[in-house]
Design a protein around this motif. Structure first.
Motif, PDB file in Angstrom:
ATOM      1  N   ALA A   1       0.832  -1.210   0.000  1.00 29.14           N
ATOM      2  CA  ALA A   1       0.000   0.000   0.000  1.00 29.14           C
ATOM      3  C   ALA A   1       0.864   1.256   0.000  1.00 29.14           C
ATOM      4  CB  ALA A   1      -0.933  -0.008   1.208  1.00 29.14           C
ATOM      5  N   ARG A   2       1.948   1.240   0.757  1.00 31.55           N
ATOM      6  CA  ARG A   2       2.856   2.402   0.778  1.00 31.55           C
ATOM      7  C   ARG A   2       3.525   2.600  -0.576  1.00 31.55           C
ATOM      8  NH1 ARG A   2       5.135   1.143   6.728  1.00 31.55           N
ATOM      9  NH2 ARG A   2       3.449   2.167   7.861  1.00 31.55           N
ATOM     10  N   ASP A   3       3.942   1.500  -1.189  1.00 28.57           N
ATOM     11  CA  ASP A   3       4.550   1.592  -2.522  1.00 28.57           C
ATOM     12  C   ASP A   3       3.530   2.092  -3.547  1.00 28.57           C
ATOM     13  OD1 ASP A   3       6.884   0.585  -1.393  1.00 28.57           O
ATOM     14  OD2 ASP A   3       6.598  -1.451  -2.182  1.00 28.57           O
ATOM     15  N   ALA A   4       2.302   1.593  -3.455  1.00 27.96           N
ATOM     16  CA  ALA A   4       1.254   2.013  -4.390  1.00 27.96           C
ATOM     17  C   ALA A   4       0.897   3.483  -4.199  1.00 27.96           C
ATOM     18  CB  ALA A   4       0.016   1.140  -4.208  1.00 27.96           C
ATOM     19  N   ALA A   5       0.949   3.964  -2.960  1.00 30.92           N
ATOM     20  CA  ALA A   5       0.611   5.373  -2.690  1.00 30.92           C
ATOM     21  C   ALA A   5       1.519   6.309  -3.470  1.00 30.92           C
ATOM     22  CB  ALA A   5       0.703   5.665  -1.197  1.00 30.92           C
ATOM     23  N   VAL A   6       2.781   5.955  -3.595  1.00 29.52           N
ATOM     24  CA  VAL A   6       3.721   6.776  -4.357  1.00 29.52           C
ATOM     25  C   VAL A   6       3.256   6.884  -5.812  1.00 29.52           C
ATOM     26  CG1 VAL A   6       6.092   6.921  -5.219  1.00 29.52           C
ATOM     27  CG2 VAL A   6       5.672   6.219  -2.857  1.00 29.52           C
ATOM     28  N   VAL A   7       2.873   5.759  -6.388  1.00 26.94           N
ATOM     29  CA  VAL A   7       2.425   5.738  -7.790  1.00 26.94           C
ATOM     30  C   VAL A   7       1.116   6.516  -7.945  1.00 26.94           C
ATOM     31  CG1 VAL A   7       1.676   4.262  -9.697  1.00 26.94           C
ATOM     32  CG2 VAL A   7       3.595   3.559  -8.241  1.00 26.94           C
TER      33      VAL A   7
ATOM     34  N   LYS B   1      -0.002   8.936  -6.139  1.00 25.91           N
ATOM     35  CA  LYS B   1       0.255  10.374  -5.976  1.00 25.91           C
ATOM     36  C   LYS B   1       0.940  10.949  -7.211  1.00 25.91           C
ATOM     37  CE  LYS B   1       0.017  10.487  -0.993  1.00 25.91           C
ATOM     38  NZ  LYS B   1       0.715  10.714   0.272  1.00 25.91           N
ATOM     39  N   GLU B   2       1.793  10.155  -7.856  1.00 29.82           N
ATOM     40  CA  GLU B   2       2.413  10.612  -9.101  1.00 29.82           C
ATOM     41  C   GLU B   2       1.357  10.858 -10.186  1.00 29.82           C
ATOM     42  OE1 GLU B   2       5.206   7.537 -10.065  1.00 29.82           O
ATOM     43  OE2 GLU B   2       6.716   8.286  -8.657  1.00 29.82           O
ATOM     44  N   HIS B   3       0.222  10.171 -10.045  1.00 37.63           N
ATOM     45  CA  HIS B   3      -0.853  10.299 -11.037  1.00 37.63           C
ATOM     46  C   HIS B   3      -2.002  11.177 -10.550  1.00 37.63           C
ATOM     47  CE1 HIS B   3       0.772   7.530 -14.037  1.00 37.63           C
ATOM     48  NE2 HIS B   3       1.291   6.906 -13.000  1.00 37.63           N
ATOM     49  N   GLY B   4      -1.749  11.973  -9.524  1.00 33.79           N
ATOM     50  CA  GLY B   4      -2.724  12.971  -9.116  1.00 33.79           C
ATOM     51  C   GLY B   4      -3.460  12.770  -7.810  1.00 33.79           C
ATOM     52  N   ALA B   5      -3.283  11.637  -7.144  1.00 36.92           N
ATOM     53  CA  ALA B   5      -3.953  11.444  -5.850  1.00 36.92           C
ATOM     54  C   ALA B   5      -3.419  12.462  -4.852  1.00 36.92           C
ATOM     55  CB  ALA B   5      -3.717  10.028  -5.330  1.00 36.92           C
ATOM     56  N   LEU B   6      -4.301  13.020  -4.068  1.00 40.44           N
ATOM     57  CA  LEU B   6      -3.905  14.002  -3.067  1.00 40.44           C
ATOM     58  C   LEU B   6      -3.661  13.365  -1.705  1.00 40.44           C
ATOM     59  CD1 LEU B   6      -6.438  16.836  -3.951  1.00 40.44           C
ATOM     60  CD2 LEU B   6      -4.064  16.576  -4.718  1.00 40.44           C
ATOM     61  N   LYS B   7      -4.340  12.260  -1.442  1.00 45.05           N
ATOM     62  CA  LYS B   7      -4.243  11.641  -0.130  1.00 45.05           C
ATOM     63  C   LYS B   7      -4.556  10.158  -0.240  1.00 45.05           C
ATOM     64  CE  LYS B   7      -6.167  12.097   4.519  1.00 45.05           C
ATOM     65  NZ  LYS B   7      -7.105  12.835   5.363  1.00 45.05           N
ATOM     66  N   MET B   8      -3.902   9.358   0.568  1.00 44.75           N
ATOM     67  CA  MET B   8      -4.175   7.924   0.640  1.00 44.75           C
ATOM     68  C   MET B   8      -4.498   7.583   2.091  1.00 44.75           C
ATOM     69  SD  MET B   8      -3.648   6.541  -2.393  1.00 44.75           S
ATOM     70  CE  MET B   8      -3.470   4.837  -1.967  1.00 44.75           C
ATOM     71  N   VAL B   9      -5.511   6.755   2.287  1.00 38.41           N
ATOM     72  CA  VAL B   9      -5.893   6.314   3.619  1.00 38.41           C
ATOM     73  C   VAL B   9      -6.021   4.796   3.591  1.00 38.41           C
ATOM     74  CG1 VAL B   9      -7.663   6.417   5.409  1.00 38.41           C
ATOM     75  CG2 VAL B   9      -7.153   8.447   4.046  1.00 38.41           C
TER      76      VAL B   9
END
Length: 65
Positions: free
Chosen positions: A23-29, A31-39
């Motif tokens: 999940a942490r690795d995916a959050a980086v990807v 966010k690179e594609h426009g996500a502002l926040k991950m929970v």
């Protein structure tokens, strides 16, 4: 335009640490594609009624959250 995207995954309790790393690795990807926040939430974090309403819950085996 704002929107919320959500995912539900059945993960065996034994794989919780591996899931968190993924999940942490995916959050980086994301966010690179426009996500502002991950929970991230684990099954114990979800109210009982939400788990009962989830179709996925019915297909989980005992040690999946």
């Amino acid at each position: 335009m704002n929107y919320v995207d959500g995912f539900v995954a059945a993960v065996p309790t034994a794989n919780k640490a591996e899931y968190i790393k993924h999940a942490r690795d995916a959050a980086v990807v994301f966010k690179e594609h426009g996500a502002l926040k991950m929970v991230e939430c684990w099954g114990d974090d979800i109210p009982v009624i939400a788990r009962l309403l989830s179709r996925l819950q019915w297909s989980c085996v005992e040690d999946q959250r």
